[in-house]
Design a protein around this motif. Structure first.
Motif, mmCIF file in Angstrom:
data_model
loop_
_atom_site.group_PDB
_atom_site.id
_atom_site.type_symbol
_atom_site.label_atom_id
_atom_site.label_comp_id
_atom_site.label_asym_id
_atom_site.label_seq_id
_atom_site.Cartn_x
_atom_site.Cartn_y
_atom_site.Cartn_z
ATOM 1 N N PHE A 28 -54.821 -3.529 9.657
ATOM 2 C CA PHE A 28 -55.045 -4.719 10.478
ATOM 3 C C PHE A 28 -55.029 -5.983 9.623
ATOM 4 O O PHE A 28 -54.573 -7.030 10.071
ATOM 5 N N GLU A 29 -55.517 -5.876 8.390
ATOM 6 C CA GLU A 29 -55.542 -7.032 7.484
ATOM 7 C C GLU A 29 -54.139 -7.553 7.167
ATOM 8 O O GLU A 29 -53.978 -8.712 6.786
ATOM 9 N N LYS A 30 -53.139 -6.730 7.337
ATOM 10 C CA LYS A 30 -51.755 -7.124 7.054
ATOM 11 C C LYS A 30 -51.166 -8.007 8.161
ATOM 12 O O LYS A 30 -50.140 -8.648 7.962
ATOM 13 N N ASP B 232 -64.020 3.582 14.685
ATOM 14 C CA ASP B 232 -64.731 3.251 13.456
ATOM 15 C C ASP B 232 -65.971 4.136 13.443
ATOM 16 O O ASP B 232 -67.027 3.729 13.929
ATOM 17 N N GLY B 233 -65.823 5.364 12.947
ATOM 18 C CA GLY B 233 -66.906 6.340 13.040
ATOM 19 C C GLY B 233 -67.154 6.646 14.505
ATOM 20 O O GLY B 233 -66.213 6.922 15.246
ATOM 21 N N PRO B 234 -68.396 6.545 14.947
ATOM 22 C CA PRO B 234 -68.696 6.845 16.351
ATOM 23 C C PRO B 234 -68.348 5.704 17.318
ATOM 24 O O PRO B 234 -68.366 5.889 18.523
ATOM 25 N N ARG B 235 -68.030 4.539 16.769
ATOM 26 C CA ARG B 235 -67.753 3.376 17.635
ATOM 27 C C ARG B 235 -66.296 3.356 18.089
ATOM 28 O O ARG B 235 -65.391 3.602 17.302
ATOM 29 N N HIS B 236 -66.109 3.056 19.366
ATOM 30 C CA HIS B 236 -64.772 2.869 19.926
ATOM 31 C C HIS B 236 -64.447 1.382 19.848
ATOM 32 O O HIS B 236 -65.193 0.556 20.359
ATOM 33 N N MET B 237 -63.343 1.066 19.203
ATOM 34 C CA MET B 237 -62.990 -0.321 18.912
ATOM 35 C C MET B 237 -61.657 -0.693 19.565
ATOM 36 O O MET B 237 -60.862 0.179 19.925
ATOM 37 N N ILE B 238 -61.438 -2.009 19.671
ATOM 38 C CA ILE B 238 -60.150 -2.555 20.116
ATOM 39 C C ILE B 238 -59.715 -3.586 19.088
ATOM 40 O O ILE B 238 -60.501 -4.461 18.707
ATOM 41 N N PHE B 239 -58.485 -3.463 18.623
ATOM 42 C CA PHE B 239 -57.895 -4.482 17.758
ATOM 43 C C PHE B 239 -56.928 -5.265 18.631
ATOM 44 O O PHE B 239 -56.064 -4.679 19.294
ATOM 45 N N THR B 240 -57.069 -6.582 18.659
ATOM 46 C CA THR B 240 -56.252 -7.453 19.501
ATOM 47 C C THR B 240 -55.452 -8.412 18.636
ATOM 48 O O THR B 240 -55.993 -9.017 17.710
ATOM 49 N N VAL B 241 -54.175 -8.544 18.972
ATOM 50 C CA VAL B 241 -53.316 -9.546 18.348
ATOM 51 C C VAL B 241 -52.888 -10.498 19.450
ATOM 52 O O VAL B 241 -52.430 -10.067 20.513
ATOM 53 N N VAL B 242 -53.059 -11.803 19.208
ATOM 54 C CA VAL B 242 -52.692 -12.839 20.177
ATOM 55 C C VAL B 242 -51.428 -13.528 19.679
ATOM 56 O O VAL B 242 -51.388 -14.031 18.554
ATOM 57 N N PHE B 243 -50.394 -13.521 20.533
ATOM 58 C CA PHE B 243 -49.114 -14.156 20.221
ATOM 59 C C PHE B 243 -48.962 -15.434 21.028
ATOM 60 O O PHE B 243 -49.373 -15.489 22.190
ATOM 61 N N GLY B 244 -48.358 -16.429 20.429
ATOM 62 C CA GLY B 244 -48.053 -17.675 21.123
ATOM 63 C C GLY B 244 -46.760 -17.556 21.905
ATOM 64 O O GLY B 244 -46.109 -16.506 21.923
ATOM 65 N N ASP C 101 -43.896 -18.557 21.270
ATOM 66 C CA ASP C 101 -42.733 -18.289 20.422
ATOM 67 C C ASP C 101 -42.695 -16.838 19.939
ATOM 68 O O ASP C 101 -41.794 -16.441 19.199
ATOM 69 N N GLY C 102 -43.682 -16.015 20.367
ATOM 70 C CA GLY C 102 -43.694 -14.604 19.999
ATOM 71 C C GLY C 102 -44.246 -14.320 18.615
ATOM 72 O O GLY C 102 -44.063 -13.226 18.088
ATOM 73 N N THR C 103 -44.936 -15.294 18.021
ATOM 74 C CA THR C 103 -45.523 -15.068 16.708
ATOM 75 C C THR C 103 -47.052 -15.022 16.803
ATOM 76 O O THR C 103 -47.650 -15.582 17.719
ATOM 77 N N VAL C 104 -47.663 -14.368 15.832
ATOM 78 C CA VAL C 104 -49.106 -14.174 15.817
ATOM 79 C C VAL C 104 -49.823 -15.507 15.681
ATOM 80 O O VAL C 104 -49.505 -16.317 14.808
ATOM 81 N N ARG C 105 -50.791 -15.722 16.562
ATOM 82 C CA ARG C 105 -51.696 -16.871 16.459
ATOM 83 C C ARG C 105 -52.986 -16.451 15.759
ATOM 84 O O ARG C 105 -53.501 -17.154 14.910
ATOM 85 N N ARG C 106 -53.531 -15.295 16.182
ATOM 86 C CA ARG C 106 -54.774 -14.792 15.610
ATOM 87 C C ARG C 106 -54.903 -13.302 15.954
ATOM 88 O O ARG C 106 -54.194 -12.784 16.811
ATOM 89 N N SER C 107 -55.856 -12.655 15.292
ATOM 90 C CA SER C 107 -56.112 -11.239 15.564
ATOM 91 C C SER C 107 -57.543 -10.915 15.195
ATOM 92 O O SER C 107 -58.194 -11.659 14.455
ATOM 93 N N GLY C 108 -58.044 -9.810 15.704
ATOM 94 C CA GLY C 108 -59.391 -9.376 15.367
ATOM 95 C C GLY C 108 -59.789 -8.133 16.123
ATOM 96 O O GLY C 108 -59.125 -7.726 17.072
ATOM 97 N N SER C 109 -60.892 -7.533 15.671
ATOM 98 C CA SER C 109 -61.425 -6.322 16.289
ATOM 99 C C SER C 109 -62.759 -6.601 16.955
ATOM 100 O O SER C 109 -63.505 -7.491 16.536
ATOM 101 N N ALA C 110 -63.050 -5.804 17.965
ATOM 102 C CA ALA C 110 -64.332 -5.867 18.643
ATOM 103 C C ALA C 110 -64.665 -4.474 19.145
ATOM 104 O O ALA C 110 -63.770 -3.647 19.373
#
Length: 165
Positions: A96-98, A135-147, A149-158
């Motif tokens: 995800f860091e990439k 993430d171990g016992p936790r169920h997570m979602i990684f989200t990537v937000v595109f603008g 133009d189809g490019t990444v604006r931001r991303s993160g997990s929750a």
């Protein structure tokens, strides 16, 4: 009340399916060996890939998607010699860091595999792609937000909020 019990049962069934899928994948992975296993052996254990990505020097990476029910996506590289050279589970923080602002959608897809969900918000002019991961016992979602133009604006997990009571 009956619907509530059905939903609880559906949640338990989904959890059992996730556990079964992960267990099956773990067994399949143990049966393969880098530098020894052939593409035919990989396909015998994992089936047809979601997508095949060309690599330098004649190698190819087979994408095995476990979304939306699972929490893993695999990229299995087959060298030009026809042998498996790498098997990676790509839904993890170090991958995800990439994901960086300015990356194209195709680059993100190549890195993480097919997302579990894609949603477009016309008024915000944004599209979100979500991947389920653990993430171990936790169920997570990684989200990537595109603008637009189809490019990444931001991303993160929750942490994923469980469905219903």
């Amino acid at each position: 009340m009956a619907i509530h019990h059905w939903l609880k049962g559906a949640g338990a069934s989904a959890l059992a399916l996730l556990t079964l899928l992960a267990g099956c994948d773990d067994q399949r992975i143990r049966e393969l060996e880098e530098g020894v296993s052939t593409e035919a052996q990989v396909r015998e254990r994992f089936g047809e890939p979601e997508r095949i990505w060309p690599e330098d020097g004649g190698a190819r990476t087979l994408e095995y998607n476990r979304q939306p029910a699972g929490q893993r996506n695999y990229m299995i590289t087959i060298g030009a010699d026809g042998k498996m050279s790498a098997l990676r589970q790509v839904l993890a923080p170090h991958h995800f860091e990439k994901v960086q602002p300015g990356m194209a959608q195709e680059q993100v897809r190549r890195l993480l595999g097919k997302p579990a969900k894609r949603i477009t918000y016309d008024l915000k002019q944004e599209t979100e792609w979500d991947w389920n991961w653990g993430d171990g016992p936790r169920h997570m979602i990684f989200t990537v937000v595109f603008g637009p133009d189809g490019t990444v604006r931001r991303s993160g997990s929750a942490e994923k909020i469980p469905d219903g009571p």
